[in-house]
Design an enzyme around this catalytic site. Sequence first.
Site, PDB file in Angstrom:
ATOM      1  N   GLY A  11     -18.235 -14.769 100.333  1.00 19.89           N
ATOM      2  CA  GLY A  11     -18.331 -15.975  99.487  1.00 19.89           C
ATOM      3  C   GLY A  11     -19.688 -16.646  99.644  1.00 19.89           C
ATOM      4  N   ARG A  72     -18.155  -8.752  97.082  1.00 19.29           N
ATOM      5  CA  ARG A  72     -17.277  -8.122  98.079  1.00 19.29           C
ATOM      6  C   ARG A  72     -17.280  -6.636  97.741  1.00 19.29           C
ATOM      7  NH1 ARG A  72     -14.499 -13.434  97.738  1.00 19.29           N
ATOM      8  NH2 ARG A  72     -15.012 -14.399  99.737  1.00 19.29           N
ATOM      9  N   ASP A 103     -17.105 -13.194 108.784  1.00 21.69           N
ATOM     10  CA  ASP A 103     -16.732 -12.157 109.755  1.00 21.69           C
ATOM     11  C   ASP A 103     -16.591 -10.775 109.120  1.00 21.69           C
ATOM     12  OD1 ASP A 103     -14.483 -12.999 108.427  1.00 21.69           O
ATOM     13  OD2 ASP A 103     -13.204 -13.120 110.199  1.00 21.69           O
ATOM     14  N   THR A 125     -20.578 -19.309 105.541  1.00 17.96           N
ATOM     15  CA  THR A 125     -19.287 -19.476 104.854  1.00 17.96           C
ATOM     16  C   THR A 125     -18.866 -20.938 104.959  1.00 17.96           C
ATOM     17  OG1 THR A 125     -16.899 -19.087 105.043  1.00 17.96           O
ATOM     18  CG2 THR A 125     -18.181 -18.546 106.966  1.00 17.96           C
ATOM     19  N   ASP A 127     -16.057 -21.968 105.238  1.00 18.08           N
ATOM     20  CA  ASP A 127     -14.777 -22.083 105.958  1.00 18.08           C
ATOM     21  C   ASP A 127     -14.915 -22.557 107.410  1.00 18.08           C
ATOM     22  OD1 ASP A 127     -13.629 -21.106 103.643  1.00 18.08           O
ATOM     23  OD2 ASP A 127     -13.576 -19.028 104.359  1.00 18.08           O
ATOM     24  N   ASP A 129     -14.965 -20.780 110.013  1.00 16.40           N
ATOM     25  CA  ASP A 129     -13.850 -20.091 110.674  1.00 16.40           C
ATOM     26  C   ASP A 129     -14.299 -19.094 111.734  1.00 16.40           C
ATOM     27  OD1 ASP A 129     -15.011 -18.341 108.886  1.00 16.40           O
ATOM     28  OD2 ASP A 129     -13.142 -17.629 108.015  1.00 16.40           O
ATOM     29  N   ARG A 171      -9.557 -20.604 103.615  1.00 12.10           N
ATOM     30  CA  ARG A 171      -8.843 -19.365 103.959  1.00 12.10           C
ATOM     31  C   ARG A 171      -7.769 -19.665 105.001  1.00 12.10           C
ATOM     32  NH1 ARG A 171     -11.271 -13.777 102.842  1.00 12.10           N
ATOM     33  NH2 ARG A 171     -13.109 -14.823 102.090  1.00 12.10           N
TER      34      ARG A 171
HETATM   35  P1  ADP Z   1     -16.821 -12.749 104.613  1.00 12.14           P
HETATM   36  O1  ADP Z   1     -18.034 -12.022 105.036  1.00 12.14           O
HETATM   37  O2  ADP Z   1     -17.133 -14.082 104.014  1.00 12.14           O
HETATM   38  O3  ADP Z   1     -15.779 -12.798 105.716  1.00 12.14           O
HETATM   39  P2  ADP Z   1     -15.195 -10.705 103.320  1.00 12.14           P
HETATM   40  O4  ADP Z   1     -14.129 -10.741 104.363  1.00 12.14           O
HETATM   41  O5  ADP Z   1     -14.785 -10.619 101.893  1.00 12.14           O
HETATM   42  O6  ADP Z   1     -16.174 -11.963 103.379  1.00 12.14           O
HETATM   43  O7  ADP Z   1     -16.136  -9.466 103.675  1.00 12.14           O
HETATM   44  C1  ADP Z   1     -17.303  -9.215 102.917  1.00 12.14           C
HETATM   45  C2  ADP Z   1     -17.578  -7.725 102.874  1.00 12.14           C
HETATM   46  O8  ADP Z   1     -17.793  -7.226 104.209  1.00 12.14           O
HETATM   47  C3  ADP Z   1     -16.435  -6.859 102.353  1.00 12.14           C
HETATM   48  O9  ADP Z   1     -16.342  -6.854 100.936  1.00 12.14           O
HETATM   49  C4  ADP Z   1     -16.851  -5.483 102.892  1.00 12.14           C
HETATM   50  O10 ADP Z   1     -17.864  -4.943 102.089  1.00 12.14           O
HETATM   51  C5  ADP Z   1     -17.464  -5.834 104.246  1.00 12.14           C
HETATM   52  N1  ADP Z   1     -16.491  -5.564 105.320  1.00 12.14           N
HETATM   53  C6  ADP Z   1     -15.391  -6.274 105.634  1.00 12.14           C
HETATM   54  N2  ADP Z   1     -14.717  -5.701 106.665  1.00 12.14           N
HETATM   55  C7  ADP Z   1     -15.419  -4.594 107.006  1.00 12.14           C
HETATM   56  C8  ADP Z   1     -15.243  -3.559 107.992  1.00 12.14           C
HETATM   57  N3  ADP Z   1     -14.207  -3.567 108.826  1.00 12.14           N
HETATM   58  N4  ADP Z   1     -16.171  -2.599 108.053  1.00 12.14           N
HETATM   59  C9  ADP Z   1     -17.236  -2.576 107.211  1.00 12.14           C
HETATM   60  N5  ADP Z   1     -17.451  -3.509 106.251  1.00 12.14           N
HETATM   61  C10 ADP Z   1     -16.568  -4.495 106.154  1.00 12.14           C
HETATM   62  O1  F6P Z   2     -14.563 -17.763 102.246  1.00 15.08           O
HETATM   63  C1  F6P Z   2     -14.900 -18.738 101.322  1.00 15.08           C
HETATM   64  C2  F6P Z   2     -13.774 -18.959 100.330  1.00 15.08           C
HETATM   65  O2  F6P Z   2     -14.196 -19.958  99.414  1.00 15.08           O
HETATM   66  C3  F6P Z   2     -12.427 -19.330 100.950  1.00 15.08           C
HETATM   67  O3  F6P Z   2     -12.353 -20.672 101.341  1.00 15.08           O
HETATM   68  C4  F6P Z   2     -11.489 -18.973  99.820  1.00 15.08           C
HETATM   69  O4  F6P Z   2     -10.194 -18.655 100.315  1.00 15.08           O
HETATM   70  C5  F6P Z   2     -12.137 -17.744  99.221  1.00 15.08           C
HETATM   71  O5  F6P Z   2     -13.508 -17.771  99.606  1.00 15.08           O
HETATM   72  C6  F6P Z   2     -12.020 -17.673  97.725  1.00 15.08           C
HETATM   73  O6  F6P Z   2     -12.587 -16.482  97.302  1.00 15.08           O
HETATM   74  P1  F6P Z   2     -12.918 -16.193  95.759  1.00 15.08           P
HETATM   75  O7  F6P Z   2     -14.076 -17.047  95.373  1.00 15.08           O
HETATM   76  O8  F6P Z   2     -13.245 -14.746  95.747  1.00 15.08           O
HETATM   77  O9  F6P Z   2     -11.686 -16.545  94.993  1.00 15.08           O
END
Ligand code: ADP
Ligand code: F6P
Length: 319
Positions: A11, A72, A103, A125, A127, A129, A171
């Site tokens: 995000g 993503r 994360d 982020t 969040d 978190d 989240r």
């Molecule tokens: P954030 O980074 O904000 O936590 P996401 O959880 O959507 O957002 O993760 C972002 C991107 O990180 C995912 O779309 C994917 O490409 C990559 N990712 C997430 N988990 C893994 C993993 N276990 N191994 C490799 N890449 C990952």
């Molecule tokens: O991680 C940031 C965040 O805005 C969260 O607070 C929320 O749950 C999520 O992303 C929403 O994702 P999207 O914009 O893909 O709907």
Amino acid sequence: MKKIAVLTSGGDAPGMNAAIRAVVRYGIGMGMEVMGVERGLQGLIDNAFIPMNMRSVSDIIHRGGTILKTARCPEFKTEEGQQKAIANLRKNGVEGLIVIGGDGSFMGAKAMTDRGFPSIGIPGTIDNDLAYTEYTLGFDTACNTILDAINKIRDTMSSHERVSIIEVMGRNCGDLALYCGMCGGAEVIIVPEHPLTIDEIVETLGGGQAHGKTSGIIVLAEGAGHADDLKAELGSRTDMTIKSTKLGHLQRGGSPSCRDRYLGTCFGVHAVKLLQKGIGNRIVGIKNNKIYDMDIIEGVAMKKNFDTELYETAQIVSR
Ligand code: ADP
Ligand code: F6P
């Protein structure tokens, strides 16, 4: 290292542009070449590299979102996706990578390092978190945006003597709801870390009425439920008129606050300094008001503690 790359993933968050700007300008200032990668980890797979210069990051420090775009990318969780990414990084002569995200994105950075490609994570982020750092880029701006919305909704609730449920993002983390609930003067704050029953919520609202309150604000974290569901449940349990608002994506954009610009800049510079020394597999954060870095795996594995004391304080001062 002579050539590094930077991307934003997951995000978007206010302050990401300040971090990109710092990486580009500090990196170039240190004699490196800096590439931007568009659309996050997906851009590594798609070979979406763009050379950055001092002017590529002009006029962005005050802008929300991310000039590099974000995405993503499920393919990045596969070995094939990661191999394609490494091949493209090497083809472009890049020796180190900076990933700005949450994360999930850090797991991507970790996968790169495991495959022999030094990578550094910067927390971005709204969040807040991530346990290893006291602060993630975007949280402060999002809090101020949410507070502005709460102030406006409060005017109407107060004028019409109603109760409003305001659903905020986060989240599975209740930090946005906790800080905005406390600073917005909410009567009730509902977070995933401290679930409340309907009886408890009704009792708190009733207690406020008994003390002369004629309106109220309930801040609900998205991880703890949906505003419309709670509105339906509460409607049948109280004589007060209940309204609900889901703030949604209103919360994530906007011009970054001073704190998000300042920390984005400091995190960016710190990340480049690590790569300059050939160090990878680290995530940058802030602890006791000092910028620091730690091992990605250890940092991501840490469990965030909920600030129970702050939650109790918020309850006490909202009576
Ligand atoms: P954030 O980074 O904000 O936590 P996401 O959880 O959507 O957002 O993760 C972002 C991107 O990180 C995912 O779309 C994917 O490409 C990559 N990712 C997430 N988990 C893994 C993993 N276990 N191994 C490799 N890449 C990952
Ligand atoms: O991680 C940031 C965040 O805005 C969260 O607070 C929320 O749950 C999520 O992303 C929403 O994702 P999207 O914009 O893909 O709907």
